[in-house]
Enzyme design. Structure first.
Site, PDB file in Angstrom:
ATOM      1  N   ASP A  71       0.842  -1.192   0.000  1.00 21.94           N
ATOM      2  CA  ASP A  71       0.000   0.000   0.000  1.00 21.94           C
ATOM      3  C   ASP A  71       0.884   1.251   0.000  1.00 21.94           C
ATOM      4  O   ASP A  71       2.009   1.195  -0.507  1.00 21.94           O
ATOM      5  CB  ASP A  71      -0.928  -0.041   1.223  1.00 21.94           C
ATOM      6  CG  ASP A  71      -2.288   0.571   0.935  1.00 21.94           C
ATOM      7  OD1 ASP A  71      -2.354   1.808   0.835  1.00 21.94           O
ATOM      8  OD2 ASP A  71      -3.263  -0.180   0.812  1.00 21.94           O
ATOM      9  N   HIS A 109      -3.723   6.075   3.312  1.00 29.32           N
ATOM     10  CA  HIS A 109      -4.449   4.863   2.930  1.00 29.32           C
ATOM     11  C   HIS A 109      -3.896   3.612   3.607  1.00 29.32           C
ATOM     12  O   HIS A 109      -4.646   2.778   4.134  1.00 29.32           O
ATOM     13  CB  HIS A 109      -4.387   4.727   1.404  1.00 29.32           C
ATOM     14  CG  HIS A 109      -5.298   3.696   0.841  1.00 29.32           C
ATOM     15  ND1 HIS A 109      -4.904   2.412   0.546  1.00 29.32           N
ATOM     16  CD2 HIS A 109      -6.610   3.766   0.508  1.00 29.32           C
ATOM     17  CE1 HIS A 109      -5.910   1.738   0.047  1.00 29.32           C
ATOM     18  NE2 HIS A 109      -6.964   2.532   0.009  1.00 29.32           N
ATOM     19  N   SER A 328     -11.365  -0.907  -0.436  1.00 29.32           N
ATOM     20  CA  SER A 328     -10.064  -0.881   0.228  1.00 29.32           C
ATOM     21  C   SER A 328     -10.186  -1.297   1.679  1.00 29.32           C
ATOM     22  O   SER A 328      -9.258  -1.845   2.260  1.00 29.32           O
ATOM     23  CB  SER A 328      -9.463   0.528   0.176  1.00 29.32           C
ATOM     24  OG  SER A 328      -8.819   0.751  -1.049  1.00 29.32           O
TER      25      SER A 328
END
Length: 510
Positions: A71, A109, A328
């Site tokens: 990520d 994220h 996600s």
């Protein structure tokens, strides 16, 4: 940071004439919450009970299993991740060596994903309670001490002094650890590997994300990951051929790869790579009621299971929290269940781990497997504790077989060696040449018969051709005669309703 941030732009990269877009898939609403609201996070995690996670954690919490999160990098200083990240690496050339620096577009994220998968929660509430009590005791003591000292100053020499109170013993302030506050992940005892990528434009190192991904997968496998979470995707179902070896490497080393299906709100109308790669467990998104999410999911034949993708909570870098949406967040919920299974059954192979998740899912939508929910909504308790028959192959296919079928025409040909004289020695012995055989000059008996038969056949063919020519000319003369006749001379049958040859023509055209 804005209190309501919607990410709408995915970044692209031209390669071999096709546009391959790779982006983090937190393409839903991201509402930042203040740290003071940390103690409300646990109550917001509705999926812990609805998916049977709480029950599953009574059997295992993911101990002994490494999960790689490929990520944007994980902020390892977040209180809910204390001790969770045991290693990492950067594949972008622009992050920290251990992958613990959030980078690129949507740099937060990776931390959001990590907390949902393996957040330990925190004990800040208890720490604050002890600190507050100690401060209260100290303030009360200081006040009592000051009053006693002041009273003693007023006392006369023959009066007895007021006893000055001793400083009380304070409670030891607990060290920061997991606790009942903050975000609790599905596998809170799993060990995380942070593999950072630069997703989006502006990478100072100029390393395309297409090159970062296969390197990240191979590094994760070599570093002992038994589960890989990839909450990223592209707008294309196809993937570069350079990825084949990396995902086959994971397959060959018995690693479960989980990927997000993508979000319509992020501009994805179909599942994109790597979620389309055979053998990868692809996760779609549902809302709190269990219905397929309109914005925070997509659809496709590669979807394996579905998980909550709306009204999620997760940790942000710099000790923050956020409510967010997207597949996600659904993907790490499923990857966490895979970690629970691998912890409870350490000898279980990846195909059986995936099969358990698929076969115990709660069938939703159309009966059987469908393009919105796959096998259904994941059931963590059943996946961990139910009896499920073993399988010999991954029910989602294998990248090895796909390569064999679809890359066969792309295989590099092996050049044949240049012609030359053989240098091998022969063990054959020379022998004398055979004596020549004299030719037979006699005429075979069958030869005259064959010549006569061929002549008769030729005559028959010529005669048949002449007859066909005469018939064809006669038909041509008849056709010419019909074409020259007037319309009124043709015999037209009348139907029961007197429908004649002109009934379909408008009156003014008759």
């Amino acid at each position: 940071m804005s209190t309501a941030l919607r990410v709408k732009k995915a970044t692209g990269l031209k390669k071999s004439g096709s546009l391959l877009v790779i982006a983090a898939l937190a393409m839903g609403m991201l509402s930042v919450l203040t740290p003071a609201q940390a103690d409300t996070m646990r109550d917001s995690e509705y999926w812990l009970d609805s998916l049977g996670v709480t029950q599953a954690q009574q059997s295992t919490k993911g101990e002994g299993v490494k999960v790689a999160i490929i990520d944007t990098g994980i902020d390892t200083s977040h209180p809910d991740l204390k001790g969770a990240v045991v290693g990492g690496a950067d594949m972008s050339g622009s992050g920290e060596a251990k992958g613990n620096k959030p980078i690129g577009v949507m740099s937060e994220h990776g931390t959001l994903v990590a907390t949902l998968l393996a957040g330990r929660g925190n004990n800040k509430g208890e720490i604050n309670r002890v600190k507050s009590e100690n401060e209260r005791l100290k303030a009360a003591w200081e006040k009592a001490k000051a009053e006693a000292e002041e009273e003693n100053e007023k006392q006369k020499d023959d009066e007895k002094d007021v006893e000055v109170p001793k400083e009380p013993e304070y409670q030891d302030v607990p060290k920061l650890t997991g606790g009942s506050d903050g975000v609790l992940g599905v596998a809170p005892a799993a060990e995380l590997l942070s593999v950072s990528l630069w997703m989006g434009e502006g990478n100072p190192a100029n390393i395309p994300v297409e090159e970062q991904i296969p390197r990240a997968v191979k590094w994760a496998v070599d570093s002992g990951a038994k589960v890989i979470n990839m909450s990223l995707g592209s707008t294309s179902p196809a993937w570069p051929e350079s990825w084949d070896d990396a995902f086959k490497y994971a397959e060959d080393h018995d690693v479960v790869v989980v990927a997000a299906a993508g979000n319509r709100s992020g501009g994805m109308s179909q599942v994109g790579a790597p979620a389309t790669i055979p053998g990868v467990l692809t996760v779609a998104g549902v809302d709190e009621s269990g219905k397929a999410s309109q914005d925070s999911s997509t659809e496709g034949i590669s979807i394996g299971v579905a998980a909550p993708a709306e009204q999620l909570v997760g940790g942000l870098p710099d000790n923050g929290y956020a409510r967010w949406s997207g597949t996600s967040g659904a993907a790490p919920l499923v990857a966490g269940v895979a970690a629970l299974i691998r912890s409870k059954y350490p000898d279980m192979k990846a195909p059986d781990v995936i099969n358990r998740i698929l076969k115990t899912a709660r069938d939703t939508g159309a009966s059987g497997v469908d393009n919105l929910y796959g096998y259904g909504i994941i059931n963590a308790n059943a996946a961990v504790n139910n009896s499920v028959a073993s399988v010999s192959v991954n029910p989602l296919g294998t990248i090895e077989e796909w390569i064999r079928v679809h890359r066969r025409n792309n295989a590099k040909s092996t050049e044949a060696p240049a012609p030359g004289v053989s240098m091998e020695k022969s063990d054959l012995k020379q022998v004398a040449a055979p004596k020549p055989i004299q030719p037979d000059t006699s005429t075979p008996v069958l030869q005259p018969v064959l010549v006569i038969g061929a002549g008769v056949l030729l005559l028959l063919v010529i005669g048949a051709g002449s007859i066909q020519t005469l018939v064809r000319r006669r038909r041509e003369r008849l056709a010419a005669s019909v074409a020259s006749a007037s319309l009124s001379s043709l015999k037209v049958g009348k139907s029961a309703g007197d429908h004649d040859l002109f009934d379909d023509i408008p009156e003014e055209d008759k």
